[in-house]
Structures are given as C-alpha cells and as structure tokens.
Write an enzyme that holds these catalytic residues in place. Structure first.
Site, PDB file in Angstrom:
ATOM      1  N   GLU A 112      41.566   9.992 -14.577  1.00 45.42           N
ATOM      2  CA  GLU A 112      42.950  10.216 -15.035  1.00 45.42           C
ATOM      3  C   GLU A 112      43.538   8.846 -15.300  1.00 45.42           C
ATOM      4  O   GLU A 112      43.901   8.138 -14.359  1.00 45.42           O
ATOM      5  CB  GLU A 112      43.766  10.924 -13.946  1.00 45.42           C
ATOM      6  CG  GLU A 112      43.278  12.309 -13.568  1.00 45.42           C
ATOM      7  CD  GLU A 112      43.595  13.353 -14.613  1.00 45.42           C
ATOM      8  OE1 GLU A 112      44.228  13.020 -15.637  1.00 45.42           O
ATOM      9  OE2 GLU A 112      43.187  14.505 -14.417  1.00 45.42           O
TER      10      GLU A 112
ATOM     11  N   CYS B 146      52.390   8.124 -15.623  1.00 44.87           N
ATOM     12  CA  CYS B 146      51.423   8.231 -16.726  1.00 44.87           C
ATOM     13  C   CYS B 146      51.902   9.256 -17.747  1.00 44.87           C
ATOM     14  O   CYS B 146      51.688   9.098 -18.940  1.00 44.87           O
ATOM     15  CB  CYS B 146      50.059   8.616 -16.177  1.00 44.87           C
ATOM     16  SG  CYS B 146      50.107  10.067 -15.139  1.00 44.87           S
TER      17      CYS B 146
HETATM   18  P1  NAP Z   1      44.901   0.250 -11.225  1.00 38.20           P
HETATM   19  O1  NAP Z   1      45.128  -1.200 -11.143  1.00 38.20           O
HETATM   20  O2  NAP Z   1      43.787   0.728 -12.062  1.00 38.20           O
HETATM   21  O3  NAP Z   1      44.703   0.752  -9.718  1.00 38.20           O
HETATM   22  C1  NAP Z   1      44.373   2.084  -9.413  1.00 38.20           C
HETATM   23  C2  NAP Z   1      43.377   2.107  -8.282  1.00 38.20           C
HETATM   24  O4  NAP Z   1      42.139   1.555  -8.737  1.00 38.20           O
HETATM   25  C3  NAP Z   1      43.791   1.244  -7.089  1.00 38.20           C
HETATM   26  O5  NAP Z   1      43.340   1.877  -5.921  1.00 38.20           O
HETATM   27  C4  NAP Z   1      43.041  -0.051  -7.337  1.00 38.20           C
HETATM   28  O6  NAP Z   1      42.811  -0.782  -6.156  1.00 38.20           O
HETATM   29  C5  NAP Z   1      41.750   0.470  -7.904  1.00 38.20           C
HETATM   30  N1  NAP Z   1      41.025  -0.469  -8.747  1.00 38.20           N
HETATM   31  C6  NAP Z   1      41.534  -1.402  -9.582  1.00 38.20           C
HETATM   32  N2  NAP Z   1      40.531  -2.035 -10.233  1.00 38.20           N
HETATM   33  C7  NAP Z   1      39.370  -1.503  -9.790  1.00 38.20           C
HETATM   34  C8  NAP Z   1      38.000  -1.739 -10.072  1.00 38.20           C
HETATM   35  N3  NAP Z   1      37.621  -2.643 -10.959  1.00 38.20           N
HETATM   36  N4  NAP Z   1      37.069  -1.008  -9.423  1.00 38.20           N
HETATM   37  C9  NAP Z   1      37.449  -0.069  -8.540  1.00 38.20           C
HETATM   38  N5  NAP Z   1      38.725   0.208  -8.216  1.00 38.20           N
HETATM   39  C10 NAP Z   1      39.680  -0.506  -8.843  1.00 38.20           C
HETATM   40  O7  NAP Z   1      46.155   1.038 -11.734  1.00 38.20           O
HETATM   41  P2  NAP Z   1      47.646   0.897 -11.237  1.00 38.20           P
HETATM   42  O8  NAP Z   1      48.232  -0.272 -11.900  1.00 38.20           O
HETATM   43  O9  NAP Z   1      47.701   0.958  -9.756  1.00 38.20           O
HETATM   44  O10 NAP Z   1      48.259   2.266 -11.812  1.00 38.20           O
HETATM   45  C11 NAP Z   1      48.820   2.343 -13.055  1.00 38.20           C
HETATM   46  C12 NAP Z   1      47.916   3.007 -14.054  1.00 38.20           C
HETATM   47  O11 NAP Z   1      47.511   4.288 -13.590  1.00 38.20           O
HETATM   48  C13 NAP Z   1      48.634   3.271 -15.353  1.00 38.20           C
HETATM   49  O12 NAP Z   1      47.803   2.980 -16.440  1.00 38.20           O
HETATM   50  C14 NAP Z   1      48.943   4.750 -15.284  1.00 38.20           C
HETATM   51  O13 NAP Z   1      49.162   5.362 -16.515  1.00 38.20           O
HETATM   52  C15 NAP Z   1      47.730   5.257 -14.601  1.00 38.20           C
HETATM   53  N6  NAP Z   1      47.981   6.575 -14.019  1.00 38.20           N
HETATM   54  C16 NAP Z   1      47.389   7.664 -14.569  1.00 38.20           C
HETATM   55  C17 NAP Z   1      47.648   8.933 -14.078  1.00 38.20           C
HETATM   56  C18 NAP Z   1      47.015  10.157 -14.661  1.00 38.20           C
HETATM   57  O14 NAP Z   1      47.083  11.203 -14.031  1.00 38.20           O
HETATM   58  N7  NAP Z   1      46.403  10.104 -15.831  1.00 38.20           N
HETATM   59  C19 NAP Z   1      48.525   9.074 -13.007  1.00 38.20           C
HETATM   60  C20 NAP Z   1      49.116   7.943 -12.478  1.00 38.20           C
HETATM   61  C21 NAP Z   1      48.828   6.700 -12.990  1.00 38.20           C
HETATM   62  P3  NAP Z   1      43.701  -2.082  -5.775  1.00 38.20           P
HETATM   63  O15 NAP Z   1      45.104  -1.614  -5.630  1.00 38.20           O
HETATM   64  O16 NAP Z   1      43.092  -2.549  -4.514  1.00 38.20           O
HETATM   65  O17 NAP Z   1      43.533  -3.036  -6.926  1.00 38.20           O
END
Ligand code: NAP
Length: 468
Positions: A234, A268
């Site tokens: 997602e 999102c």
């Molecule tokens: P993010 O940086 O991708 O972080 C999300 C999760 O992934 C965190 O637990 C993060 O851990 C982990 N993570 C980051 N890089 C990783 C990697 N290379 N390998 C494994 N795990 C990794 O995203 P965010 O900034 O927190 O959230 C915002 C994004 O989420 C936006 O793009 C938003 O649109 C999207 N989102 C989508 C939905 C949906 O349902 N489609 C819902 C909500 C949000 P750390 O915190 O330890 O880095």
C-alpha cells in the site's frame, strides 16, 4: 533513523528506545513460529472472542492512546480519538465476519463432475507469520486494518512500525496481550528499517505487508521476490478530485477542504489534485480557498485545532521544495505557500492552494504529503480524465457530478483502486482498499483483504468408478 518519540509540535525528544538486538529478535521469531502452530487450529469463535476483547479494551483506552498518537506524529487529538474508534469497529467487523468470509466454497455440481471429482471445495488456510512494515501517519489504523483480518484468518503478526511511533507500536502489542491472545500472536519488533531484510529472509516468516513510500515498498518487495514470499503493498497516492459542470459546487468545495487536509494533509488517500470544469472553476476556487484559509493551525492537543504540525522536519522540507519548485515555474499560491507566521517551534505549514500547475512542475507528478492542494482548470470530461490519469499513482479518486453518463465514464476510465462520487474517499471494513500503478498491489479490508494472507486450498475427492 532513531527509534524515538519526538513531539512534532515542539521538536522536543520525549522518549528514546534502543533497537532490539539479534537475540531479542530471534526470541520473538521463535515465539511467533510457536504461536502459529497453535493459533492456526483455533476455532473462529475463539479468535473472535479475543479480538472482540481487544476492541473493548481499545474503547476504554481511547483517550490515552489518542494522546500518545498526537504527541508522536502530530495529528489533531480529535482525529486521533476517531482513529481509535474506527480501529475498534474494524476489530469487531472482522470478529463477526471472518468465519463467513472464509467459509469453504463449493464449485457448481457440473464443474465438480467435469473435474472428475465426486466432491470438491476450496478451503482457506492461514499462511503463517506475517511481517507488517507500517507507517506513522495513521499509527493505529494502518496496523489494525492488517492485523484484524490476519489474526482472524489464523495468521500471527510481527510489527515493524515506523521509528517515530514506538509508543503506539508497543501499545498495540500490549493491547493484544491484555485481550488474551496467546503469547507470540502479535509482537512488535523495535528495529530500524536496516533490520527488516534479515527478518524477511528468515524461513519462519511466510509473507509481508508494507504500507509506506515507494522506495520502502520496492525494497521489501524485491527481497520477498527473491525469497518467493507473498507481499501486499500500500504505497503513495496523488488522488484526483474531479468537479464537473453539474456538480453541487458548494458541497464539493466544503468537502474538498476536509479531503485535502485530514490528518494534516498526510494521508495516502487524501485528494491532492483538484481538477475542475471551466464552468464552475471560479466558484469552486473561491470557496475552496476560503475554506482552506479559515482552518485553525495550532497545537494538535487543542480540541479546536484543525491542522497540526507535519510529522517530521524532513517531511516539511520535502513539501516546501515541491511548492517552491511550482511557484518558480509559474504557479500561483491562492493561499498559504509558506510556514505560518509566529509559529517558530514545531514543523507547521500553512494550508495552501496552488493554481496554474503545469506538467513541468514536480508537484504535478509527485505526492504532496501535507496540506497543499493543486488546482487545474479543464474544458470537458475527456480533459479531466486525462489530467486525472497523468500520474504514476492510482490509489483512489473522487468525482462530483449529477450526470449518469459521466459516472459510467469515470468508473470505466479512472485508473485507481476506488471511485468515490459526491463525497470523499474513506476506508470502511466492508470495502476493499488498495491501488494500482505505483500505489501498490493487493487489497486490504473486506473479503479481499482477509484472503490475501490465506492459502486457497483445493480439496478434491476422486469419484468411484461406476460399475456400468
Ligand atoms: P516510509 O519511509 O516508507 O516508512 C514506512 C515504513 O517502512 C516505516 O516502518 C519505515 O521504517 C519502513 N522503511 C523505510 N524504508 C525501508 C526500507 N528500505 N526497507 C524496509 N523498511 C523500510 O513511509 P512514511 O514516510 O513513513 O509514510 C508515508 C508514505 O506512506 C506516503 O507515501 C504515503 O502515501 C504512504 N502511505 C500509503 C498508504 C496506503 O494505504 N496506500 C497509507 C498510508 C501511507 P523507519 O521508520 O524505521 O524508516
């Protein structure tokens, strides 16, 4: 990234946590494996009893956990309470519906005979230990919407939550433990993103779900691809909000403000690009901008606050770069476009409406994660659909119209996982949730969501040879 609670309204670090070491992670993997051996054979009634208890406890805890979420990531406390209530509802919904959603399916008698069987059915079995990598923006909801169906299907969960919401992550583990789920059924791993690969490659982990950014999704999916493990992704969204000529412009404008700014604009499924028919553009732009201007930006713990700070300094800097790029290339800020005056502490940003956005601007193609809207003026439905689909994302979409022909065209042609008419996108346990294109794949919620982490097993009984 440090695992810590840093209040985005002040920038102050309130609590830091050390990452769990290899021995603790190993202990939890072993506990998950052993929990699955028992949990997979429990009856739906037993699972439902415990999941319902978790819902009841969450209702009791609502005010406290709402405050924790607000302090960890900055959402208005009123919205945080609503999020907790929605989680309790989803837990109850799956407790009540899982047995029926996962009931055995029988093909028609003709198809059974044609397959050479006396009898045949499809039976749904859980996959095993599922790792959930989750974001901070809806720190309870993102986890519960995965955990409720996964647990009810007989899977067990390991949660790697975003590093800035550790207290919410630990609360979730505690909630399921207090509800009486057996030890190991739901565990939180306090690890950074650099610790994810080792867990994903562990043979005891069967599958993974990730909600978050595209780079994180790509990394998790690549590792799981290498390991041949099931994933659900997602990812981001840049949902279009079409206001067509027959729309109720006043309602469309009022709803647009909420659709863009819910959760401080960090959702999102927030509407991000407002694509408006020329006949109603001026009226919509005026009313929408007025609504955005009136929002109260302030301390998210204040009951009257509509917009709190962004969750991180980096997040605000990213948003500022997108706005500055657009303005440099000719966009006009009808309101906002900067930090609110006099709010020097915390990571606040003013609600902003940008007009005159063109395809050469980064903001046209990238996700705005904050209270910034882009406005487009279009001639007709063809142009509206072309602009709406001119994005790498495909999460949801919103359309305001009273014209049935336009409804049919939008259902057929909008490239998204949802089309919401005369309202705004919102998730509900009974409706599938997910995207296409770079918004990811797989579905959460509804019967689709609960089957993602199930093994649809064909059960086939050969027919006895007939004597004649
Ligand atoms: P993010 O940086 O991708 O972080 C999300 C999760 O992934 C965190 O637990 C993060 O851990 C982990 N993570 C980051 N890089 C990783 C990697 N290379 N390998 C494994 N795990 C990794 O995203 P965010 O900034 O927190 O959230 C915002 C994004 O989420 C936006 O793009 C938003 O649109 C999207 N989102 C989508 C939905 C949906 O349902 N489609 C819902 C909500 C949000 P750390 O915190 O330890 O880095």
């Amino acid at each position: 990234m440090a695992i810590a609670t840093v209040n985005p309204a002040t920038g102050e670090t309130l609590k830091s946590f050390g990452a769990m070491g290899p021995e603790e992670v190993e202990r939890r993997l072993a506990a998950a494996e052993s929990a699955f051996a028992g949990w997979r054979t429990t009856r739906f009634e037993e699972r439902a009893r415990l999941v319902l208890r978790a819902a009841d406890l969450l209702d009791v805890d609502r005010d406290d956990i709402a405050r924790t979420m607000t302090v960890e990531m900055g959402k208005p406390v009123v919205a945080a309470r609503a999020e907790a209530a929605k989680c309790a509802k989803a837990l109850r919904w799956y407790a009540e519906h899982a047995a029926e959603l996962l009931a055995d399916e029988e093909p028609s008698a003709d198809d059974v005979r044609d397959s050479g069987a006396e009898r045949a059915r499809v039976h749904y079995r859980p996959l095993g230990v599922v790792l959930a990598v989750m974001p901070w923006n809806f720190p309870l909801w993102q986890v519960v919407r995965f955990a409720a169906p996964a647990l009810m299907a007989g899977n067990v969960a390991l949660l790697k939550h975003a590093s800035n919401v550790p207290q919410t992550a630990l609360y979730l583990e505690d909630l399921f433990r207090r509800a009486g789920l057996p030890e190991g059924c739901f565990q939180t791993l306090l690890i950074g993103s650099d610790g994810v690969e080792k867990v994903l490659r562990d043979p005891r982990v069967a599958a993974a779900t990730l909600t978050g950014s595209e780079p994180a999704g790509r990394s998790v999916a690549a590792i799981c691809g290498d390991e041949i493990k099931k994933t659900v992704l997602e990812l981001g969204g840049s949902d279009p909000y079409l206001v067509l000529a027959s729309a109720d412009v006043e309602r469309a404008a009022v709803t647009a403000v909420t659709a863009r700014t819910q959760n401080n604009g960090q959702s999102c499924i927030a509407a991000k690009r407002f694509i408006v028919h020329a006949d109603v553009y001026d009226a919509f732009a005026e009313q929408f901008t007025a609504g955005m201007r009136e929002l109260t930006v302030g301390d998210p713990l204040d009951e009257g606050t509509a917009i709190g700070p962004l969750a991180s300094e980096r997040g605000r800097a990213d948003l500022e770069e997108l706005v500055e790029d657009a303005v440099r290339k000719g966009a006009t800020a009808l309101c906002g476009g900067s930090r609110p005056e006099g709010m020097d502490r915390g990571w606040f940003y003013s609600p902003t409406v940008l007009a005159g956005v063109t395809a050469d601007m980064r903001i046209h193609h990238e996700e705005t994660f904050g209270p910034v809207a882009t406005l487009y003026r279009v001639r007709d439905l063809d142009e509206a659909l072309a602009v709406a689909n001119d994005t790498p994302f495909g999460l949801s979409s919103n359309v305001w119209t009273r014209d049935d022909t336009e409804v049919e065209r939008c259902v057929r042609d909008l490239q998204a996982g949802g089309v919401f008419f005369n309202g705004m996108t919102a998730s509900h346990p009974a409706l599938p949730f997910g995207g296409v294109k770079r918004s990811g794949y797989g579905r959460e919620l509804s019967g689709h969501g609960i089957k993602e982490f199930c093994n649809a097993t064909t059960v086939w009984f050969g027919a006895e040879p007939s004597d004649s």
